[in-house]
Write an enzyme that holds these catalytic residues in place. Structure first.
Site, PDB file in Angstrom:
ATOM      1  N   TYR A  78       0.514   5.940   3.296  1.00  0.00           N
ATOM      2  CA  TYR A  78       0.150   4.890   3.799  1.00  0.00           C
ATOM      3  C   TYR A  78      -0.196   4.850   5.283  1.00  0.00           C
ATOM      4  O   TYR A  78      -1.194   4.269   5.678  1.00  0.00           O
ATOM      5  CB  TYR A  78       1.121   3.647   3.471  1.00  0.00           C
ATOM      6  CG  TYR A  78       0.826   2.220   4.161  1.00  0.00           C
ATOM      7  CD1 TYR A  78      -0.118   1.587   3.656  1.00  0.00           C
ATOM      8  CD2 TYR A  78       1.558   2.034   5.236  1.00  0.00           C
ATOM      9  CE1 TYR A  78      -0.369   0.228   4.242  1.00  0.00           C
ATOM     10  CE2 TYR A  78       1.312   0.763   5.930  1.00  0.00           C
ATOM     11  CZ  TYR A  78       0.295   0.006   5.268  1.00  0.00           C
ATOM     12  OH  TYR A  78      -0.142  -1.270   6.116  1.00  0.00           O
ATOM     13  N   GLU A 127       1.591  -9.434   4.263  1.00  0.00           N
ATOM     14  CA  GLU A 127       2.428  -9.341   5.505  1.00  0.00           C
ATOM     15  C   GLU A 127       3.214 -10.898   5.701  1.00  0.00           C
ATOM     16  O   GLU A 127       4.403 -10.861   5.982  1.00  0.00           O
ATOM     17  CB  GLU A 127       1.521  -9.530   6.759  1.00  0.00           C
ATOM     18  CG  GLU A 127       0.833  -8.267   7.098  1.00  0.00           C
ATOM     19  CD  GLU A 127       1.766  -7.028   7.379  1.00  0.00           C
ATOM     20  OE1 GLU A 127       2.980  -7.327   7.766  1.00  0.00           O
ATOM     21  OE2 GLU A 127       1.562  -6.022   7.416  1.00  0.00           O
ATOM     22  N   TRP A 147       8.673  -3.837   4.766  1.00  0.00           N
ATOM     23  CA  TRP A 147       7.437  -3.365   4.243  1.00  0.00           C
ATOM     24  C   TRP A 147       7.646  -2.541   2.893  1.00  0.00           C
ATOM     25  O   TRP A 147       7.036  -2.427   2.193  1.00  0.00           O
ATOM     26  CB  TRP A 147       6.626  -2.812   5.371  1.00  0.00           C
ATOM     27  CG  TRP A 147       5.222  -2.106   4.842  1.00  0.00           C
ATOM     28  CD1 TRP A 147       4.903  -0.827   4.829  1.00  0.00           C
ATOM     29  CD2 TRP A 147       4.371  -2.835   4.173  1.00  0.00           C
ATOM     30  NE1 TRP A 147       3.658  -0.784   4.252  1.00  0.00           N
ATOM     31  CE2 TRP A 147       3.363  -2.098   4.025  1.00  0.00           C
ATOM     32  CE3 TRP A 147       4.128  -4.258   4.022  1.00  0.00           C
ATOM     33  CZ2 TRP A 147       2.029  -2.642   3.305  1.00  0.00           C
ATOM     34  CZ3 TRP A 147       2.879  -4.754   3.448  1.00  0.00           C
ATOM     35  CH2 TRP A 147       1.904  -3.872   3.064  1.00  0.00           C
TER      36      TRP A 147
END
Length: 202
Positions: free
Chosen positions: A26, A48, A56
């Site tokens: 990522y 988000e 995350w």
């Protein structure tokens, strides 16, 4: 902030991407590279919002399930979801089952449609808020910026939900509106090159 993680290839990277194995790809191929696709931008700001209060890593590991549950984040389709869809999604163990956040995605989908009518595209609107680099804090040293505060206010004024300044700043970092890779991170120059070559939507 200086890079603080040495990857398996011996290259320096942002310290945060060493916290979990799935962060590496990522970080190297997505985070910070500029995006002009409306659906990807909408997906990211929704994810988000889901991350708020969570890690995350949790959201990234569930991202494919989120995409399946929310029709690949096609906001034009999501805007038609109703109460029955909310109840169905609350039973989906593959996503974060938070009523307020699920309802916010559907609500924001309709706001996204309105924003496209206003600005031509989500990309055009978001990229108008690309900050001058001189106004930015040093990489990864602040949770918000003047630009994220302004963008948050503009979205809230248009009725968007779960778009506080910290959420918006994380969105701007990830979607390449700023290059927040740490000094010394081997990916930072690649992101800088991508941003230099990127054609800003209008």
């Amino acid at each position: 902030m200086s890079a603080g993680f040495t990857g398996p290839d011996g290259l320096q990277r942002c310290r945060w991407c060493g916290a979990a194995p799935e962060f590496l790809a990522y970080h190297d191929h997505e985070w910070g590279f500029p995006v002009a696709d409306d659906v990807r931008l909408f997906e990211k700001i929704c994810l988000e919002g889901f991350q708020s209060g969570l890690s995350w890593r949790t959201i990234l590991n569930k991202r494919d399930r989120f995409r399946a549950a929310f029709l690949q984040f096609d906001f034009r389709k999501l805007a038609g979801f109703g109460a029955a869809d909310v109840e169905r999604l609350l039973q989906d163990e593959g996503i974060v089952r938070h009523r307020g956040k699920i309802e916010a995605v559907i609500h924001n989908a309709a706001r996204a449609e309105a924003l496209v009518e206003e600005a031509g595209s989500l990309a055009a609107f978001f990229w108008r808020h690309e900050p001058d680099r001189l106004s930015l804090p040093a990489p990864q040293t602040a949770p918000t910026s003047p630009a994220s505060i302004l963008l948050s206010k503009e979205l809230k004024r248009r009725g968007w939900k779960f778009v506080g300044p910290t959420t918006v700043y994380a969105f701007m970092q990830a979607m390449g509106l700023i290059n927040d890779h740490a000094d010394g991170c081997s990916v930072r120059p690649r992101v800088e090159d991508a941003r230099a070559a990127f054609r800003r939507p209008t």
